[in-house]
Design a protein around this motif. Structure first.
Motif, PDB file in Angstrom:
ATOM      1  N   THR A  58      21.489  -2.636  44.086  1.00  0.00           N
ATOM      2  CA  THR A  58      21.797  -3.981  43.608  1.00  0.00           C
ATOM      3  C   THR A  58      21.225  -4.163  42.206  1.00  0.00           C
ATOM      4  OG1 THR A  58      19.746  -4.901  44.480  1.00  0.00           O
ATOM      5  CG2 THR A  58      21.667  -4.889  45.962  1.00  0.00           C
ATOM      6  N   ILE A  59      21.706  -5.174  41.522  1.00  0.00           N
ATOM      7  CA  ILE A  59      21.173  -5.500  40.201  1.00  0.00           C
ATOM      8  C   ILE A  59      19.675  -5.763  40.299  1.00  0.00           C
ATOM      9  CG2 ILE A  59      21.174  -7.253  38.371  1.00  0.00           C
ATOM     10  CD1 ILE A  59      23.534  -5.357  38.130  1.00  0.00           C
ATOM     11  N   GLU A  60      19.269  -6.458  41.354  1.00  0.00           N
ATOM     12  CA  GLU A  60      17.842  -6.764  41.524  1.00  0.00           C
ATOM     13  C   GLU A  60      17.019  -5.490  41.671  1.00  0.00           C
ATOM     14  OE1 GLU A  60      20.366  -8.289  43.238  1.00  0.00           O
ATOM     15  OE2 GLU A  60      20.259 -10.137  42.058  1.00  0.00           O
ATOM     16  N   GLY A  61      17.530  -4.521  42.390  1.00  0.00           N
ATOM     17  CA  GLY A  61      16.838  -3.250  42.521  1.00  0.00           C
ATOM     18  C   GLY A  61      16.782  -2.507  41.201  1.00  0.00           C
ATOM     19  N   ILE A  62      17.880  -2.512  40.482  1.00  0.00           N
ATOM     20  CA  ILE A  62      17.959  -1.803  39.206  1.00  0.00           C
ATOM     21  C   ILE A  62      17.017  -2.429  38.183  1.00  0.00           C
ATOM     22  CG2 ILE A  62      19.486  -1.144  37.301  1.00  0.00           C
ATOM     23  CD1 ILE A  62      21.785  -1.089  39.405  1.00  0.00           C
ATOM     24  N   GLN A  63      16.795  -3.729  38.276  1.00  0.00           N
ATOM     25  CA  GLN A  63      15.872  -4.396  37.348  1.00  0.00           C
ATOM     26  C   GLN A  63      14.474  -3.782  37.416  1.00  0.00           C
ATOM     27  OE1 GLN A  63      16.517  -8.412  38.765  1.00  0.00           O
ATOM     28  NE2 GLN A  63      17.548  -8.981  36.852  1.00  0.00           N
TER      29      GLN A  63
END
Length: 136
Positions: A58-63
């Motif tokens: 997810t974008i949150e993980g990639i952040q």
């Protein structure tokens, strides 16, 4: 390079690139006219983001690994804190495993219903099987 060239070189829409920037995954410099300008590392960043999204992150993980995204290929072993990458992958794997359990339960229930319908069993048999599957 401007956003159009970055989009063309990566095959990613301008809208997605703006979204990645908004989420802190990419950095752009503004020209005097207010246009976004990206350096060469942005190509790697966008391609790495796309790759990580394709494997289910997810974008949150990639952040959590944003500082490593500009590398030629996401090489988390070269990152300062590899634990961020391990944590990101482990958390996502846990979510995927949970979804697999749910899908396996759905598959079993569907297969049982198909088998019961093909056998010509009555409504009482169907209700009993349904209760049995729901308890599993």
């Amino acid at each position: 390079m401007q956003i159009g060239e970055l989009a063309e070189r990566t095959g990613v829409s301008r809208r997605s690139i703006r979204y990645y920037e908004q989420k802190g995954l990419l950095q752009a410099h503004r020209t005097d006219k207010g246009w976004r300008e990206y350096d060469e590392s942005a190509v790697n960043g966008v391609l790495n983001i796309q790759n990580l999204l394709e494997v289910g992150l997810t974008i949150e993980g990639i952040q959590r690994v944003a500082p490593c995204l500009s590398m030629a290929m996401v090489d988390f072993m070269s990152c300062e804190n590899v634990e961020h990458a391990i944590g990101m992958y482990e958390e996502r794997l846990s979510v995927v495993d949970e979804k697999l359990k749910i899908l396996e339960r759905h598959r079993l229930e569907l297969a049982n219903r198909i088998a019961l319908l093909r056998s010509g069993a009555g409504a009482d048999d169907f209700d009993a099987l349904l209760k049995q599957v729901q308890q599993a």
